[in-house]
Design a protein around this motif. Structure first.
Motif, PDB file in Angstrom:
ATOM      1  N   GLY A  69       0.820  -1.200   0.000  1.00  0.00           N
ATOM      2  CA  GLY A  69       0.000   0.000   0.000  1.00  0.00           C
ATOM      3  C   GLY A  69       0.853   1.249   0.000  1.00  0.00           C
ATOM      4  N   GLU A  70       0.237   2.366   0.345  1.00  0.00           N
ATOM      5  CA  GLU A  70       0.940   3.645   0.415  1.00  0.00           C
ATOM      6  C   GLU A  70       0.899   4.205   1.833  1.00  0.00           C
ATOM      7  N   GLY A  71       1.051   3.300   2.811  1.00  0.00           N
ATOM      8  CA  GLY A  71       1.030   3.715   4.210  1.00  0.00           C
ATOM      9  C   GLY A  71      -0.378   3.599   4.781  1.00  0.00           C
ATOM     10  N   PRO A  72      -0.606   4.191   5.963  1.00  0.00           N
ATOM     11  CA  PRO A  72      -1.915   4.055   6.618  1.00  0.00           C
ATOM     12  C   PRO A  72      -3.068   4.656   5.814  1.00  0.00           C
ATOM     13  N   ALA A  73      -2.759   5.465   4.820  1.00  0.00           N
ATOM     14  CA  ALA A  73      -3.816   6.019   3.966  1.00  0.00           C
ATOM     15  C   ALA A  73      -4.404   4.963   3.038  1.00  0.00           C
ATOM     16  N   THR A  74      -3.736   3.818   2.897  1.00  0.00           N
ATOM     17  CA  THR A  74      -4.326   2.662   2.211  1.00  0.00           C
ATOM     18  C   THR A  74      -5.011   1.828   3.285  1.00  0.00           C
ATOM     19  N   LEU A  75      -6.332   1.859   3.291  1.00  0.00           N
ATOM     20  CA  LEU A  75      -7.113   1.259   4.372  1.00  0.00           C
ATOM     21  C   LEU A  75      -8.007   0.150   3.836  1.00  0.00           C
ATOM     22  N   LEU A  76      -7.798  -1.070   4.356  1.00  0.00           N
ATOM     23  CA  LEU A  76      -8.693  -2.194   4.066  1.00  0.00           C
ATOM     24  C   LEU A  76      -9.619  -2.356   5.256  1.00  0.00           C
ATOM     25  N   ARG A  77     -10.929  -2.212   5.022  1.00  0.00           N
ATOM     26  CA  ARG A  77     -11.902  -2.241   6.108  1.00  0.00           C
ATOM     27  C   ARG A  77     -12.839  -3.427   5.934  1.00  0.00           C
ATOM     28  N   GLY A  78     -12.917  -4.244   6.996  1.00  0.00           N
ATOM     29  CA  GLY A  78     -13.867  -5.357   6.977  1.00  0.00           C
ATOM     30  C   GLY A  78     -15.280  -4.814   6.949  1.00  0.00           C
ATOM     31  N   GLY A  79     -16.037  -5.177   5.929  1.00  0.00           N
ATOM     32  CA  GLY A  79     -17.310  -4.516   5.711  1.00  0.00           C
ATOM     33  C   GLY A  79     -18.542  -5.349   5.920  1.00  0.00           C
ATOM     34  N   ARG A  80     -18.416  -6.530   6.560  1.00  0.00           N
ATOM     35  CA  ARG A  80     -19.595  -7.379   6.728  1.00  0.00           C
ATOM     36  C   ARG A  80     -19.519  -8.077   8.071  1.00  0.00           C
TER      37      ARG A  80
END
Length: 230
Positions: A110-121
């Motif tokens: 990614g590009e640091g914490p600004a790349t965010l994968l969020r569990g959505g379910r």
């Protein structure tokens, strides 16, 4: 396959600090095979060689829905096959409704914490699964953040079968919606996990920050320079 990949496939143990440094630097200068980005309301997987959208986007390229971030990322991973490659995920928030599976030497950056994968379910389980089906030797996950959207039944990263897996510059927070939720889970029944190199991990506010599962691996080594306690 690089010379380092050939060496590590033949030698299941890294013995010297110089070899750990080689693993630590593995993939840093490798060009991206795919670039994942959010473009308006759509997610796109752009071919690093052609510059074309291979998966997702407004026209659902490759038969992959451009509104489903997890499907777009998974399509790029699957396209690289067992030889693996590097995928760059650009800055942005990516809702993940089904686990991203890595079963090859994939470098996911990614590009640091600004790349965010969020569990959505709710109750979806893991946001990312490494080596739960195939072997993920030499996989690298780096420079990104993991968080749940809400509630329980969501975990960060689960690691199963693989050797010399690198976790670098990761932020995992808030996986505490259930008593058994975890930021990072290591081990899976009948899977060997060996030589996990962890550098600069920020794992906090989880029911388990780092959870070792039993029975799990024939051996599991966790090398960390900055990870929260369990």
């Amino acid at each position: 396959m690089s010379e380092f990949q050939k060496w590590t496939s033949q030698h299941r143990t890294i013995r010297a600090s110089r070899d750990w440094n080689a693993l630590l630097n593995h993939g840093l200068e490798k060009p991206a095979s795919y670039i994942i980005r959010k473009n308006g309301d759509y997610y796109e997987a752009i071919n690093g060689s052609t510059g074309k959208i291979d998966y997702g986007g407004a026209n659902d390229a490759g038969g992959v829905s451009g509104t489903d971030a997890a499907m777009v990322i998974q399509a790029a991973i699957d396209a690289l096959g067992t030889d693996g490659g590097k995928i760059l995920i650009k800055k942005g928030s990516y809702p993940i409704s089904n686990a991203i599976r890595i079963d090859a030497p994939i470098i996911l950056s990614g590009e640091g914490p600004a790349t965010l994968l969020r569990g959505g379910r709710f109750g979806m389980g893991d946001i990312m699964q490494i080596g739960l089906i195939g072997e993920a030797t030499l996989a690298v996950i780096e420079n990104m953040q993991f968080r749940p959207y809400y509630g329980g039944g969501i975990n960060g990263i689960r690691i199963g079968f693989g050797y010399h897996i690198t976790l670098r510059n990761l932020w995992l927070e808030g996986f505490g919606g259930a008593p058994d939720s975890y930021g990072i889970g290591i081990g899976y029944p009948d899977k060997n996990t060996g030589g996990i190199l962890a550098e600069n991990l920020k794992v906090f506010n989880c029911s388990y920050n780092i959870r070792i599962f039993e029975p799990s691996s024939s051996y599991c080594l966790l090398y960390t320079s900055d990870a929260a306690d369990e």
